[in-house]
Scaffold this motif. Structure first.
Motif, PDB file in Angstrom:
ATOM      1  N   TRP A   1       5.602 -13.022  -4.420  1.00 21.57           N
ATOM      2  CA  TRP A   1       5.939 -13.277  -5.827  1.00 21.57           C
ATOM      3  C   TRP A   1       5.569 -12.095  -6.719  1.00 21.57           C
ATOM      4  O   TRP A   1       6.343 -11.692  -7.592  1.00 21.57           O
ATOM      5  CB  TRP A   1       5.216 -14.551  -6.278  1.00 21.57           C
ATOM      6  N   GLN A   2       4.419 -11.490  -6.470  1.00 22.69           N
ATOM      7  CA  GLN A   2       3.887 -10.504  -7.397  1.00 22.69           C
ATOM      8  C   GLN A   2       4.130  -9.046  -6.992  1.00 22.69           C
ATOM      9  O   GLN A   2       4.236  -8.180  -7.854  1.00 22.69           O
ATOM     10  CB  GLN A   2       2.373 -10.718  -7.549  1.00 22.69           C
ATOM     11  N   GLU A   3       4.196  -8.775  -5.701  1.00 24.79           N
ATOM     12  CA  GLU A   3       4.322  -7.379  -5.259  1.00 24.79           C
ATOM     13  C   GLU A   3       5.744  -6.870  -5.465  1.00 24.79           C
ATOM     14  O   GLU A   3       6.706  -7.469  -4.992  1.00 24.79           O
ATOM     15  CB  GLU A   3       3.929  -7.252  -3.781  1.00 24.79           C
ATOM     16  N   LYS A   4       5.869  -5.757  -6.162  1.00 26.34           N
ATOM     17  CA  LYS A   4       7.182  -5.182  -6.466  1.00 26.34           C
ATOM     18  C   LYS A   4       7.579  -4.090  -5.475  1.00 26.34           C
ATOM     19  O   LYS A   4       8.769  -3.823  -5.288  1.00 26.34           O
ATOM     20  CB  LYS A   4       7.195  -4.607  -7.892  1.00 26.34           C
ATOM     21  N   ASP A   5       6.579  -3.458  -4.863  1.00 27.87           N
ATOM     22  CA  ASP A   5       6.863  -2.395  -3.896  1.00 27.87           C
ATOM     23  C   ASP A   5       7.406  -3.022  -2.606  1.00 27.87           C
ATOM     24  O   ASP A   5       6.749  -3.852  -1.975  1.00 27.87           O
ATOM     25  CB  ASP A   5       5.593  -1.600  -3.606  1.00 27.87           C
ATOM     26  N   ARG A   6       8.608  -2.610  -2.190  1.00 24.29           N
ATOM     27  CA  ARG A   6       9.256  -3.243  -1.039  1.00 24.29           C
ATOM     28  C   ARG A   6       8.481  -3.049   0.258  1.00 24.29           C
ATOM     29  O   ARG A   6       8.360  -3.974   1.061  1.00 24.29           O
ATOM     30  CB  ARG A   6      10.674  -2.676  -0.884  1.00 24.29           C
TER      31      ARG A   6
ATOM     32  N   LYS B   1      -4.331  -8.414 -12.273  1.00 26.47           N
ATOM     33  CA  LYS B   1      -3.690  -9.168 -13.355  1.00 26.47           C
ATOM     34  C   LYS B   1      -4.665  -9.530 -14.478  1.00 26.47           C
ATOM     35  O   LYS B   1      -4.239  -9.994 -15.523  1.00 26.47           O
ATOM     36  CB  LYS B   1      -3.079 -10.463 -12.791  1.00 26.47           C
TER      37      LYS B   1
ATOM     38  N   LYS C   1       5.210  -2.440   0.683  1.00 25.26           N
ATOM     39  CA  LYS C   1       3.970  -3.228   0.673  1.00 25.26           C
ATOM     40  C   LYS C   1       4.271  -4.709   0.844  1.00 25.26           C
ATOM     41  O   LYS C   1       3.542  -5.429   1.529  1.00 25.26           O
ATOM     42  CB  LYS C   1       3.209  -2.978  -0.625  1.00 25.26           C
ATOM     43  N   ARG C   2       5.339  -5.176   0.221  1.00 22.51           N
ATOM     44  CA  ARG C   2       5.723  -6.577   0.381  1.00 22.51           C
ATOM     45  C   ARG C   2       6.112  -6.868   1.827  1.00 22.51           C
ATOM     46  O   ARG C   2       5.774  -7.924   2.373  1.00 22.51           O
ATOM     47  CB  ARG C   2       6.885  -6.908  -0.549  1.00 22.51           C
TER      48      ARG C   2
END
Length: 265
Positions: free
Chosen positions: A34-39, A97, A41-42
């Motif tokens: 939900w929170q990680e934007k880096d592909r 956050k 790392k996700r």
């Protein structure tokens, strides 16, 4: 299919029982996705653990891994999920956050959650107070104190990891690598037949004793609760000694002080 799910379910339960780490892991994966934007790392911390879970529970890949690795070590597939990476990373995302003193509160709360969801490393399930200077199970010391030096032995799996730590002059017919034979339905050679027969609750001496003789096993050590089909003396072995937990048998042709080792250290 049922056998696969029975084995996979038992291994899964044994790995995570007594703790709430797995539910915490799933929550952390959801948070990362939900929170990680880096592909990348996700992918590594969120998607990859789910892939390994799928491979673990999928009968097609599961049976393949069981065939390659063996049923006794199939549970190690769960190590690839890496909760020690995924959970802390999710915690770091959460800490990112919040700001100020609230961050310290979240950090302390996270430590508390980990402590409550985990279980003690030094639990009685895996550790016990040492009863001897060797820091080995006392039942192993009791057996080794009865055995002469420079012999070759077939021993119970319960003794296998420890015997040579106490007395390296003793050579063993099987090491821990032989456990891959467990569950084998069609043994292919005498070594596998001997190992599988030695694991039975009721051991057929007509099968075991000649193979043990053939492979030079001077001493045979089994748990005291084993029963036997046949007479030991009819196959060239006799009772040597007993402990509270084990029975020791010896080749009748063995001479005191004889070196029967299969190799020298």
């Amino acid at each position: 299919m049922q056998d696969f799910f029975r084995t996979a379910g038992a291994d899964f339960t044994d790995t995570f029982k007594g703790a709430w780490i797995f539910p915490l892991l799933i929550l952390c994966i959801i948070w990362i996705l939900w929170q990680e934007k880096d592909r990348m790392k996700r992918l590594l911390t969120g998607i990859l653990p789910l892939v390994f879970l799928f491979l673990y529970w999928c009968p097609l890949t599961g049976k393949l891994f069981m065939k390659i690795l063996g049923e006794n070590v199939y549970w190690r597939i769960l190590w690839l999920i890496l909760p020690a990476v995924t959970i802390p990373y999710a915690g770091c995302l959460l800490l990112g956050k919040v700001k100020g003193i609230l961050r310290y509160g979240v950090f302390l709360a996270g430590l508390a959650v980990l402590a409550l969801c985990g279980k003690k490393v030094l639990s009685e399930e895996w550790f016990a107070p040492s009863t001897n200077v060797y820091k080995l199970p006392q039942n192993v010391v009791a057996v080794c104190d009865l055995l002469p030096e420079n012999i070759h032995a077939l021993v119970s799996n319960r003794l296998m990891p420890y015997i040579r730590q106490y007395d390296p002059s003793i050579t063993l017919e099987f090491g821990r690598n032989a456990m891959i034979y467990n569950g084998m339905e069609e043994p292919k050679d005498d070594s596998q037949i001997l190992y599988l027969e030695a694991q039975k609750q009721e051991i057929d001496l007509e099968i075991l004793a000649p193979l043990a003789k053939q492979r030079g096993c001077t001493f045979l050590i089994f748990s005291a609760n084993r029963t036997y089909i046949g007479d030991w003396e009819a196959y060239g072995y006799k009772k040597y000694a007993d402990t509270d937990e084990f029975c020791i048998f010896v080749d009748e042709d063995y001479q005191t002080g004889e070196d029967t080792r299969k190799w020298e250290d």
